[in-house]
Design an enzyme around this catalytic site. Structure first.
Site, PDB file in Angstrom:
ATOM      1  N   TRP A 151       0.574  -1.350   0.050  1.00  0.00           N
ATOM      2  CA  TRP A 151       0.154   0.141  -0.124  1.00  0.00           C
ATOM      3  C   TRP A 151       0.858   1.304  -0.173  1.00  0.00           C
ATOM      4  CZ3 TRP A 151       1.883   2.277   4.314  1.00  0.00           C
ATOM      5  CH2 TRP A 151       2.309   1.296   5.277  1.00  0.00           C
ATOM      6  N   ASN A 152       2.252   1.188   0.309  1.00  0.00           N
ATOM      7  CA  ASN A 152       2.870   2.568   0.520  1.00  0.00           C
ATOM      8  C   ASN A 152       3.399   3.075  -0.882  1.00  0.00           C
ATOM      9  OD1 ASN A 152       4.618   0.010  -0.008  1.00  0.00           O
ATOM     10  ND2 ASN A 152       6.279   1.141   1.102  1.00  0.00           N
ATOM     11  N   LYS A 175      -2.446  -7.736  -8.097  1.00  0.00           N
ATOM     12  CA  LYS A 175      -3.302  -7.646  -6.865  1.00  0.00           C
ATOM     13  C   LYS A 175      -2.819  -6.619  -5.973  1.00  0.00           C
ATOM     14  CE  LYS A 175      -5.441  -8.149  -2.857  1.00  0.00           C
ATOM     15  NZ  LYS A 175      -5.248  -7.250  -1.712  1.00  0.00           N
ATOM     16  N   PRO A 176      -3.388  -5.236  -6.064  1.00  0.00           N
ATOM     17  CA  PRO A 176      -2.987  -4.291  -5.297  1.00  0.00           C
ATOM     18  C   PRO A 176      -3.490  -4.197  -3.794  1.00  0.00           C
ATOM     19  CG  PRO A 176      -4.752  -3.512  -6.688  1.00  0.00           C
ATOM     20  CD  PRO A 176      -4.563  -5.025  -7.080  1.00  0.00           C
ATOM     21  N   GLY A 225       5.921  -6.966   0.750  1.00  0.00           N
ATOM     22  CA  GLY A 225       5.086  -6.604   1.650  1.00  0.00           C
ATOM     23  C   GLY A 225       6.149  -6.879   3.128  1.00  0.00           C
ATOM     24  N   SER A 226       5.378  -7.236   4.106  1.00  0.00           N
ATOM     25  CA  SER A 226       5.781  -7.711   5.509  1.00  0.00           C
ATOM     26  C   SER A 226       6.449  -8.976   5.641  1.00  0.00           C
ATOM     27  CB  SER A 226       4.777  -7.609   6.529  1.00  0.00           C
ATOM     28  OG  SER A 226       3.805  -8.740   6.189  1.00  0.00           O
ATOM     29  N   GLU A 247      10.189  -9.273  -1.642  1.00  0.00           N
ATOM     30  CA  GLU A 247      10.837  -8.053  -1.101  1.00  0.00           C
ATOM     31  C   GLU A 247      10.200  -7.611   0.062  1.00  0.00           C
ATOM     32  OE1 GLU A 247      11.151  -4.602  -0.023  1.00  0.00           O
ATOM     33  OE2 GLU A 247      11.364  -3.418  -2.003  1.00  0.00           O
ATOM     34  N   LEU A 248      10.928  -7.730   1.259  1.00  0.00           N
ATOM     35  CA  LEU A 248      10.185  -7.747   2.626  1.00  0.00           C
ATOM     36  C   LEU A 248      10.714  -6.646   3.275  1.00  0.00           C
ATOM     37  CD1 LEU A 248      10.396 -11.729   3.005  1.00  0.00           C
ATOM     38  CD2 LEU A 248       8.638 -10.397   2.046  1.00  0.00           C
ATOM     39  N   CYS A 281      10.518   1.059   2.542  1.00  0.00           N
ATOM     40  CA  CYS A 281      11.160  -0.141   3.188  1.00  0.00           C
ATOM     41  C   CYS A 281      12.770   0.024   3.048  1.00  0.00           C
ATOM     42  CB  CYS A 281      10.877  -1.375   1.946  1.00  0.00           C
ATOM     43  SG  CYS A 281      11.473  -1.156   0.272  1.00  0.00           S
ATOM     44  N   GLU A 379      10.815  -3.480  12.738  1.00  0.00           N
ATOM     45  CA  GLU A 379      10.373  -2.320  11.541  1.00  0.00           C
ATOM     46  C   GLU A 379       9.391  -1.629  11.831  1.00  0.00           C
ATOM     47  OE1 GLU A 379      10.030  -2.361   6.796  1.00  0.00           O
ATOM     48  OE2 GLU A 379       9.116  -3.929   7.958  1.00  0.00           O
TER      49      GLU A 379
END
Length: 517
Positions: A151-152, A175-176, A225-226, A247-248, A281, A379
């Site tokens: 979402w960022n 899928k946003p 995401g997370s 990518e976390l 991130c 984080e």
């Protein structure tokens, strides 16, 4: 701004609608369908049917569409920026410099470099068995790529990952986040206007179950995401035996040495910790400063942070920092700040939620922090900067590496050679010296995690498009007889000759002169 997203499938009357809110004001700006697994399966069938035709256009045919989209972005710049700002709450300039600029660059970059990065490679081999034969490595699109975006950054880290996948010849289902879907739908409109064939790019709007359905239908998944969710995505991808690029999380350290340009370091610390309200991130999330310049650095950072204008974005130049985007993230930021207070940290600026309407947290500076505090280990993903005094570079390196994350890091010193030597000791996928974050704009340079907590796989560079392909090896035999010398029937003379040749090629002694030890 208020609208309803166009329907991406013909069976939408059965879908529940999700309200999309401007996080800075609470205003409802649109509605999107919450697609069911059956509807996602229909999208996948359509994408799979459309992919061969898109692949058949070739690199140059696909590049024409991408370059038209590059121009479309610039022609519709204000509309794109306004959409991003409305659904994320970020400042106009944050959307312009990070999202619009990246998207326009990425379309041109992948249009130009896909043919080079994915060109057939001539392979040379030392094997006797393939002498005189032509060996080729080629890259073919995987098929249907699923992208699950955060979402960022709805353009950069959600739609942005679709661009190289499309350039490689794949169909893509994006899928946003249900919190920021409007940019993805706008990009779908743009691609259609630029001549992208039907069903090559499809947007699957919805909540978590929709994302899970996408994961179950595609041939490869790209997730941002997370770390917690990334582990679940990786497990499911492994169960399906499909490739996954993840990518976390990040907890990016900044090291300021005693010989640093303190003014430059302070400007970078404030800008890159508060950019996009800290929801990046590769934000600067923790800062280690050598004792001789610590007080000067803290004073400069405090003054600069106090001067930031935070508020509802209303066009160019209206605010420096907007709102947060994701309501649960505000709770995490508040918890980290309160935990630091309870453990003895001092809040020099901010430290509170701020406005009552929307999702807000004030730009916050923390000092007297240590590694027992959540703000230095977990984080935070918000507008906070904890600053820790350290004695020397060795301590800074040790503390920078004391994390499960390893996405990016930065080092500030007037001695560039020393800065590079320190950078090489930091366990992160990317490290900058006397800079921060701008490495992300160099699309030639790979960007990914240096530790498992920050993910696996890379975006950008040659690996950023090859991950969307399958490798195919070709061996072409042009000059040959009816039977090769090593084939049946075997005989002792030929076997002996082969043994001696094998020993010679591998720099051993003839077999007859060897003894068993």
């Amino acid at each position: 701004m208020s609208n309803t997203a166009h329907a991406p499938t013909d069976t939408l009357p059965n879908s529940e609608m999700i309200a999309v809110e401007n996080p800075a004001t609470g205003e409802i700006i649109g509605h999107i369908p919450d697609l069911t697994p059956e509807q996602v399966a229909d999208l996948a069938r359509r994408a799979r049917a459309a992919q061969p035709g898109w692949e058949a256009l070739g690199y140059h045919g696909r590049a024409r569409v991408l370059r038209r989209m590059q121009r479309w972005l610039m022609d519709n710049a204000d509309r794109v920026i306004t959409t991003i700002s409305a659904e994320t709450g970020k400042a106009y300039e944050d959307a312009q410099m990070a999202e619009l600029a990246y998207g326009a660059q990425a379309f041109g970059f992948w249009a130009e470099n896909a043919p080079k990065y994915l060109a057939d490679e001539k392979i040379r081999s030392s094997s006797l068995f393939v002498k005189g034969k032509r060996l080729t490595l080629r890259y073919r699109p995987i098929g249907v790529v699923g992208v699950i975006g955060p979402w960022n950054y709805p353009l950069v880290n959600s739609f942005g990952d679709c661009i190289p996948a499309l350039a490689a010849g794949n169909s893509v289902i994006l899928k946003p986040s249900e919190y920021t879907p409007m940019t993805s739908l706008l990009m779908a409109d743009g691609l259609a206007a630029c001549g992208l064939p039907d069903d090559v790019f499809l947007v699957a709007t919805g909540r978590g179950a929709t994302g899970a359905a996408v994961l179950d239908e595609v041939d490869m998944i790209m997730f941002t995401g997370s770390t917690a969710t990334g582990r679940k995505v990786g497990i499911r991808a492994a169960e399906r035996l499909i490739p996954a690029s993840l990518e976390l999380g990040g907890k990016d350290p900044m090291i300021v040495l005693a010989d640093a340009d303190v003014e430059r370091a302070a400007n970078h610390a404030v800008y890159y910790s508060m950019f996009n309200c800290g929801q990046t991130c590769i934000s600067i999330e923790r800062c280690y400063v050598e004792a001789p310049v610590y007080d000067d650095f803290v004073a400069r950072v405090t003054a600069k942070t106090r001067a930031l204008r935070q508020g509802v974005p209303n066009g160019p130049g209206s605010v420096d920092v907007g709102s947060m985007t994701f309501p649960p993230q505000v709770e995490i930021v508040e918890r980290h700040v309160e935990d630091a207070r309870q453990r003895g940290a001092r809040v020099l600026v901010g430290g509170h939620r701020g406005r009552a309407d929307g999702h807000w947290f004030e730009p916050t500076i923390l000092v007297d922090v240590d590694h027992d505090m959540a703000c230095m280990r977990e984080e935070t993903f918000g507008p906070t900067l904890p600053i820790m005094r350290i004695t020397d570079a060795d301590e800074a390196i040790r503390l920078a590496n004391d994390s499960e994350y390893g996405l990016c890091a930065s080092v500030f010193t007037r001695d560039a050679a020393r800065g590079e030597a320190i950078a090489r000791q930091i366990k992160a996928g990317s490290v900058t010296v006397n800079d921060a974050l701008v490495n992300y704009t160099a699309l030639e340079l790979p960007m990914g995690g240096g530790k498992p907590g920050s993910g696996v796989g890379y975006r950008h560079g040659v690996g950023g498009i090859r991950k969307y392909c399958r490798q195919q090896s070709l061996l072409i035999s042009r000059i040959h007889g009816h039977r090769d010398v090593h084939m049946h029937p075997y005989n002792a003379t030929r076997t002996g000759l082969f043994t001696r040749v094998l020993a010679l090629l591998n720099r051993g002694l003839p077999a007859r002169s060897r003894r068993a030890d």
